[in-house]
Write an enzyme that holds these catalytic residues in place. Structure first.
Site, PDB file in Angstrom:
ATOM      1  N   ARG A  19       0.844  -1.199   0.000  1.00  0.00           N
ATOM      2  CA  ARG A  19       0.000   0.000   0.000  1.00  0.00           C
ATOM      3  C   ARG A  19       0.880   1.250   0.000  1.00  0.00           C
ATOM      4  NH1 ARG A  19      -4.920  -0.695   4.110  1.00  0.00           N
ATOM      5  NH2 ARG A  19      -5.791   0.799   2.632  1.00  0.00           N
ATOM      6  N   GLN A  24      -0.670   2.449  -6.345  1.00  0.00           N
ATOM      7  CA  GLN A  24      -2.122   2.646  -6.319  1.00  0.00           C
ATOM      8  C   GLN A  24      -2.772   2.292  -7.647  1.00  0.00           C
ATOM      9  OE1 GLN A  24      -2.803   6.656  -5.013  1.00  0.00           O
ATOM     10  NE2 GLN A  24      -2.431   6.181  -2.868  1.00  0.00           N
ATOM     11  N   ASP A  27      -3.400  -1.481  -7.584  1.00  0.00           N
ATOM     12  CA  ASP A  27      -3.889  -2.058  -6.327  1.00  0.00           C
ATOM     13  C   ASP A  27      -5.309  -2.579  -6.525  1.00  0.00           C
ATOM     14  OD1 ASP A  27      -4.496  -2.781  -3.777  1.00  0.00           O
ATOM     15  OD2 ASP A  27      -3.877  -0.906  -2.847  1.00  0.00           O
ATOM     16  N   SER A  30      -7.805  -2.095  -3.456  1.00  0.00           N
ATOM     17  CA  SER A  30      -8.339  -0.743  -3.301  1.00  0.00           C
ATOM     18  C   SER A  30      -9.439  -0.466  -4.319  1.00  0.00           C
ATOM     19  CB  SER A  30      -7.216   0.284  -3.443  1.00  0.00           C
ATOM     20  OG  SER A  30      -6.284   0.161  -2.385  1.00  0.00           O
ATOM     21  N   TYR A 126      -2.773  -1.248   7.864  1.00  0.00           N
ATOM     22  CA  TYR A 126      -4.011  -1.928   8.230  1.00  0.00           C
ATOM     23  C   TYR A 126      -4.296  -1.756   9.710  1.00  0.00           C
ATOM     24  CZ  TYR A 126      -3.808  -4.285   3.703  1.00  0.00           C
ATOM     25  OH  TYR A 126      -3.767  -4.557   2.349  1.00  0.00           O
TER      26      TYR A 126
END
Length: 436
Positions: A19, A24, A27, A30, A126
């Site tokens: 992450r 991104q 991902d 996500s 997380y």
């Protein structure tokens, strides 16, 4: 993994991409979580069947719906944004305090527990398991919020563990008839104690609990489109463009273990099991410099070093109305103004009044304004500084060496610095909007 290693197959886990900002675009978790968060609000509104925004009509007045989102990850933020766009009043809670700014930027109200338990996030970004005392306060807060909120959306999850139980039966009993709970953690057991994974039902003929695990597939076109974009971006990373000074002209597939993103998602490579990746590969920006507390359990922390410091005597409340410090400040103000009214000269009282008014004006103009709004207020600040310069010139004309003369010269100097600096900042801002 052993079978793949023995067969010489390379394995990449697209659900284990680190992450970090650079990853991104590929991902998968996500992108799919964003769809789940959006769809959770649509499912809730479909069952709720009332206005989300407040309405005042000839047929009556209807208050805005209050939505509680538990977990401010990608799915939670998507749910907050969607509910807010529909006009609802959105509240959110997460054990990771760094999500507060993200929640507020989406238009939600972040709920904070008055509890010193540190940050509830690990180095990978997380959520982690918190102490039992924190858990009890969390349950108490949810019970109180359930009395006001009509829709609850839960997204809390801890990787590799069953979903934590956050919405208990007594919390559900506090909800008003017609309320809705959407549990996005149904696939791992659910955040609600009464969730039935893969099923939607009405509890006690009052509350609809949605535990469906296929919300993403209900937006199949969007899910496929975003997933395909993730895979295309992944292939761009695995098949990089050759350098200009390289003899190769065609792209070649390569698993570069020096790349943190590729290293973090590689499970098996060249017959060797490379899972799990090193911790420094999965550490996010928010998690740097923070101790990993993922091994925390529900046991009470008996460490005296983590106990709250003793409260100051000035912060003690009297009859739950005010504090001792506030009473002392009020008493000092009364004595001070009584002395001024009794013994001070008329001109001193006038100047004191001007000083108090200028202090209030300065507070609301500078200290009580968001930093992002300083630039629009620059012209106002410059005009006030101009008035200060004029007043300073009048005071500077008094006999040389007197207190009034010295203060006048000082005010001219300080106000001039403010004016010149204001024009300099405004000029630099104008340069930003010039093309070329």
């Amino acid at each position: 993994m052993e079978m793949a290693a023995n067969a010489g197959i390379n394995l990449l886990a697209v659900d284990a991409i680190p992450r970090v900002s650079r990853a991104q675009a590929l991902d998968v978790l996500s992108s799919q979580a964003k769809i789940a968060g959006y769809r959770s609000v649509i499912e809730a509104v479909n069952v709720y069947q009332r206005f989300m925004n407040g309405e005042v009509t000839a047929a009556g007045k209807f208050d805005a719906c209050k939505v509680l989102v538990v977990g401010a990850g990608v799915a939670g933020l998507a749910a907050i944004g969607t509910a807010k766009n529909l006009g609802a009043i959105v509240r959110a809670f997460d054990t990771r305090l760094e999500t507060k700014d993200q929640v507020e930027s989406m238009g939600g109200e972040f709920l904070v527990l008055d509890f010193d338990n540190g940050d509830g996030g690990d180095a990978a970004g997380y959520a982690t398991t918190m102490s039992k005392e924190f858990y009890d306060k969390e349950m108490e807060m949810f019970r109180e919020q359930a009395k006001e909120c009509s829709i609850i959306i839960t997204t809390a999850a801890i990787p590799g563990r069953p979903a934590p139980k956050l919405i208990m039966k007594d919390t559900v009993d506090n909800l008003q008839p017609g309320s809705v709970i959407v549990d996005l953690a149904g696939a791992t057991g659910g955040n609600c104690e009464l969730t039935r994974p893969g099923e939607t039902y009405v509890y006690d003929d009052r509350v609809t609990i949605i535990g469906e695990t296929d919300l993403i597939s209900r937006m199949s076109w969007q899910a496929s489109s975003m997933y395909s974009n993730n895979m295309a971006n992944l292939m761009e990373l695995l098949c990089p463009v050759p350098r200009k000074d390289s003899a190769e002209t065609d792209r070649t597939f390569q698993i570069d273990m020096e790349d943190n993103v590729i290293r973090g998602m590689t499970v098996v490579k060249g017959g060797t099991i490379t899972w799990p990746p090193p911790q420094d590969v999965t550490t996010t920006t928010a998690g740097k410099g923070k101790k990993n507390t993922s091994s925390e359990t529900w046991e009470d922390d008996a460490n005296p070093a983590r106990t709250n410091p003793k409260e100051s005597i000035l912060s003690k409340r009297i009859l739950d109305l005010t504090t001792i410090g506030e009473l002392c400040s009020l008493a000092f103000a009364i004595v001070f103004f009584w002395a001024v009214a009794t013994y001070a000269h008329f001109y001193f009282v006038t100047m004191l009044l001007y000083f108090i008014l200028s202090g209030v004006l300065g507070y609301y103009l500078i200290l009580n304004v968001e930093p992002a709004l300083f630039s629009p207020l620059m012209s106002t600040s410059n005009s006030l500084s101009g008035v200060v310069i004029l007043g300073g010139m009048l005071m500077a004309s008094l006999p040389q060496g007197s207190i009034s003369n010295i203060l006048g010269c000082a005010s001219i100097t300080i106000a001039t610095i403010n004016v010149v600096g204001g024009f300099a900042v405004s000029y630099r801002m104008l340069l930003m909007f010039k093309s070329g």
